[in-house]
Design an enzyme around this catalytic site. Structure first.
Site: not given
Ligand code: EPU
Length: 361
Positions: A184, A259, A355
């Site tokens: 990012r 995010s 972010e």
């Molecule tokens: N999780 C929770 N609670 C929540 C959300 C997430 O426990 O409310 C934990 C879970 O363990 C889950 C893990 O976080 O397995 C990962 O969650 P998710 O797959 O939804 O991904 P993220 O890490 O929360 C990142 C990116 C997203 C992208 C997704 C999928 C960043 C800051 N965000 O989110 O990007 O869509 O992975 O690859 O790296 C964005 O940048 O705007 C964005 C949406």
């Protein structure tokens, strides 16, 4: 007869409007005011506008990763509306991660909507960006934060970009190495570069006989649920769209910028210590031996998921997303973010960073 010779047209003749609401130009739905506003469909027009302008300039892409915290900005906002999609010759300089395979290089105008670029590629069976389906925003903004989702990042397919220096009004090409991409992040977020460049075009290199990337757990699970045993890139794009729609609020309905925080990268030692106290804490390998901890998990554990304060809140399905339920001020979102940062720091000793680009005077 005396003739007045104008070297640059006056501001009004350049369609620069004054006191314009930015409400429809940011997906958070914040009603801030721009002192001046112009829409740039080509570089020559932008150069003309900037030659006449003495105010600070702020370039708007899709407005999907910004938070306006002021009511009014004494700046010239320029909406990047440079369109166009061009297939380049194979010997166009620069290469992506796919170099050496059968590929195609494509130049997208900075104002092209990112998802339109994805649809263009997927419809032709050109692979590499299908995992990045439905990300809001524009092609020109994508390199700033090296957009990424579901196991893919822009940098993997990126060749080069062309940007206008807002100080000298000269165009410059940045190679993949020049952009210094990381999670990012890019050179365009660093001091001296931030706010100085308008990205006018981006060159990507895509695979002609694409292989799919379905390592991301959720993606595999969704494809299995959809009964797809041997997915192609159309299947992957459809699955990504389904996951995003199920978890992330549609900015057309609820104001948000995806995010709000980055997933923090912590040392392996800190992760090990936290794991003793919180055995279910997830962690993913990150560069330099660090561990990426999901900010959504940390925020949820602090009890913020689904909580609402007035017009703002933490999304009920994805704790990493802050939302404007309607009529919120940017500073209310910022205050909510500060409360969350403080709670996560108190519970885990980890300081979250935004972010989203917070636009302050
Ligand atoms: N999780 C929770 N609670 C929540 C959300 C997430 O426990 O409310 C934990 C879970 O363990 C889950 C893990 O976080 O397995 C990962 O969650 P998710 O797959 O939804 O991904 P993220 O890490 O929360 C990142 C990116 C997203 C992208 C997704 C999928 C960043 C800051 N965000 O989110 O990007 O869509 O992975 O690859 O790296 C964005 O940048 O705007 C964005 C949406």
């Amino acid at each position: 007869m005396f003739k007045l010779k104008l070297t640059t047209p006056p501001f009004f003749a350049l369609n620069v409007q004054t006191n314009i609401s930015l409400l429809t130009f940011n997906t958070f739905g914040i009603d801030a005011t721009a002192a001046a506003f112009a829409i740039a469909a080509d570089v020559a027009y932008l150069q003309q506008v900037l030659e006449k302008n003495r105010q600070p300039v702020f370039i708007l892409g899709g407005g999907s990763n910004i938070l306006f915290t002021e009511e009014c900005y004494p700046w010239l906002f320029v909406k990047n509306n440079i369109q166009g999609i061009e297939i380049l010759p194979d010997d166009f300089p620069g290469a992506s991660e796919f170099a050496g395979q059968e590929t195609v290089k494509i130049k997208f105008g900075g104002g092209v909507a990112w998802h339109e670029a994805v649809e263009f590629a997927v419809a032709r069976d050109w692979g590499g960006i299908e995992n990045l389906s439905l990300i809001p925003g524009s092609v020109g903004a994508a390199p700033l934060q090296n957009i990424g989702a579901y196991g893919a990042e822009l940098k993997d397919v990126f060749v080069s970009l062309e940007a206008l220096d807002l100080q000298t009004l000269q165009l410059k090409t940045f190679s993949r190495a020049d952009c210094q991409f990381s999670y990012r992040d890019s050179i365009f977020k660093s001091a001296g570069y931030k706010g100085r460049w308008m990205i006018t075009g981006v060159v990507l290199e895509l695979q002609k006989n694409p292989s799919v990337n379905i390592r991301y757990g959720d993606l595999q699970k969704t494809l299995t649920e959809r009964g797809v045993a041997r997915p192609n890139i159309v299947d992957v794009a459809a699955a990504v769209v389904q996951i995003r729609r199920s978890k992330l609020p549609d900015p057309a309905l609820i104001g948000n910028a995806g995010s709000f925080f980055k997933n923090p990268e912590i040392s392996a030692a800190q992760f090990k210590t936290l794991k003793l106290q919180f055995p279910s804490l997830p962690g993913y390998e990150a560069p330099d031996g660090k561990i990426k901890a999901p900010a959504g998990w940390l925020i949820e554990r602090c009890g913020w998921k689904g909580r609402r304060i007035g017009a703002v809140g933490c999304h009920e399905k994805q704790a990493l997303v802050l939302v404007n339920y309607g009529g919120a001020k940017g500073r209310e979102i910022l205050q909510l973010a500060e409360l969350i940062i403080a709670d996560v720091e108190a519970s885990f000793g980890i300081r979250l960073t935004a972010e989203v680009n917070i636009v302050a005077l």
